[in-house]
Design a protein around this motif. Structure first.
Motif, PDB file in Angstrom:
ATOM      1  N   GLU A  22      74.647 -39.009  54.127  1.00 35.43           N
ATOM      2  CA  GLU A  22      75.854 -39.189  52.893  1.00 35.43           C
ATOM      3  C   GLU A  22      76.859 -38.463  53.403  1.00 35.43           C
ATOM      4  OE1 GLU A  22      73.975 -37.866  49.301  1.00 35.43           O
ATOM      5  OE2 GLU A  22      74.278 -35.568  50.001  1.00 35.43           O
ATOM      6  N   ASP A  23      78.220 -38.594  52.929  1.00 34.78           N
ATOM      7  CA  ASP A  23      79.388 -38.265  52.928  1.00 34.78           C
ATOM      8  C   ASP A  23      79.310 -36.694  52.855  1.00 34.78           C
ATOM      9  OD1 ASP A  23      82.069 -38.553  53.705  1.00 34.78           O
ATOM     10  OD2 ASP A  23      82.799 -37.984  51.652  1.00 34.78           O
ATOM     11  N   MET A  26      77.872 -35.101  55.871  1.00 32.57           N
ATOM     12  CA  MET A  26      79.014 -35.115  56.928  1.00 32.57           C
ATOM     13  C   MET A  26      79.860 -33.922  56.779  1.00 32.57           C
ATOM     14  SD  MET A  26      81.569 -37.847  58.185  1.00 32.57           S
ATOM     15  CE  MET A  26      82.417 -37.934  56.595  1.00 32.57           C
ATOM     16  N   LYS A  27      80.445 -33.798  55.622  1.00 33.44           N
ATOM     17  CA  LYS A  27      81.400 -33.056  55.330  1.00 33.44           C
ATOM     18  C   LYS A  27      80.755 -31.446  55.637  1.00 33.44           C
ATOM     19  CE  LYS A  27      84.058 -35.442  52.140  1.00 33.44           C
ATOM     20  NZ  LYS A  27      84.632 -35.732  50.841  1.00 33.44           N
ATOM     21  N   GLN A  49      84.294 -36.527  63.388  1.00 30.43           N
ATOM     22  CA  GLN A  49      84.089 -37.997  62.657  1.00 30.43           C
ATOM     23  C   GLN A  49      84.555 -39.169  63.365  1.00 30.43           C
ATOM     24  OE1 GLN A  49      85.884 -37.858  58.759  1.00 30.43           O
ATOM     25  NE2 GLN A  49      84.859 -39.692  58.059  1.00 30.43           N
ATOM     26  N   GLN A  52      85.479 -44.237  60.853  1.00 25.69           N
ATOM     27  CA  GLN A  52      85.842 -44.004  59.798  1.00 25.69           C
ATOM     28  C   GLN A  52      85.970 -45.323  59.029  1.00 25.69           C
ATOM     29  OE1 GLN A  52      89.376 -41.501  59.981  1.00 25.69           O
ATOM     30  NE2 GLN A  52      87.761 -39.608  60.422  1.00 25.69           N
ATOM     31  N   SER A  57      79.087 -42.208  57.289  1.00 26.39           N
ATOM     32  CA  SER A  57      79.424 -41.041  57.612  1.00 26.39           C
ATOM     33  C   SER A  57      79.072 -40.514  58.990  1.00 26.39           C
ATOM     34  CB  SER A  57      78.576 -40.144  56.644  1.00 26.39           C
ATOM     35  OG  SER A  57      78.865 -40.418  55.509  1.00 26.39           O
TER      36      SER A  57
END
Length: 108
Positions: A22-23, A26-27, A49, A52, A57
């Motif tokens: 999930e996002d 990734m963050k 990354q 996009q 992600s």
């Protein structure tokens, strides 16, 4: 080899690298990478990354060179396509790691 790997939805034929779960994950991985670089790890390639425009992600496979085994990238497990290497002379590595209670030593 990293340059030829194709990221895609893992159900697509020929996909070699899938997205992170999930996002938010990734963050977190990207923030761990940033912290490791600020602490002295050097990016050899990748770990950025990518794709996009897909809404996925995705992080490209990457390798970092850590200054020592105390580096955050060397100590923390990153659940993503990131590898951290620690440059050391073998004799130095064996004597140091053999005394470390937190790092397993495997010599073959």
């Amino acid at each position: 080899r990293q340059q030829r790997q194709r990221g895609a939805d893992v159900i697509e034929p020929g996909a070699q690298i899938g997205a992170l779960i999930e996002d938010a994950h990734m963050k977190k991985v990207l923030s761990m990478i940033e912290a490791g670089e600020k602490a002295g790890a050097r990016r050899a390639f990748g770990a950025e990354q990518v794709m996009q425009d897909t809404g996925g992600s995705y992080i490209s496979p990457g390798v970092f060179i850590a200054p020592d085994n105390e580096s955050s990238l060397a100590r923390q497990e990153i659940f993503g396509p990131v590898l951290t290497a620690i440059a050391a002379a073998m004799s130095s590595l064996i004597s140091t790691e053999a005394r470390s209670p937190t790092t397993p030593l495997m010599v073959s």
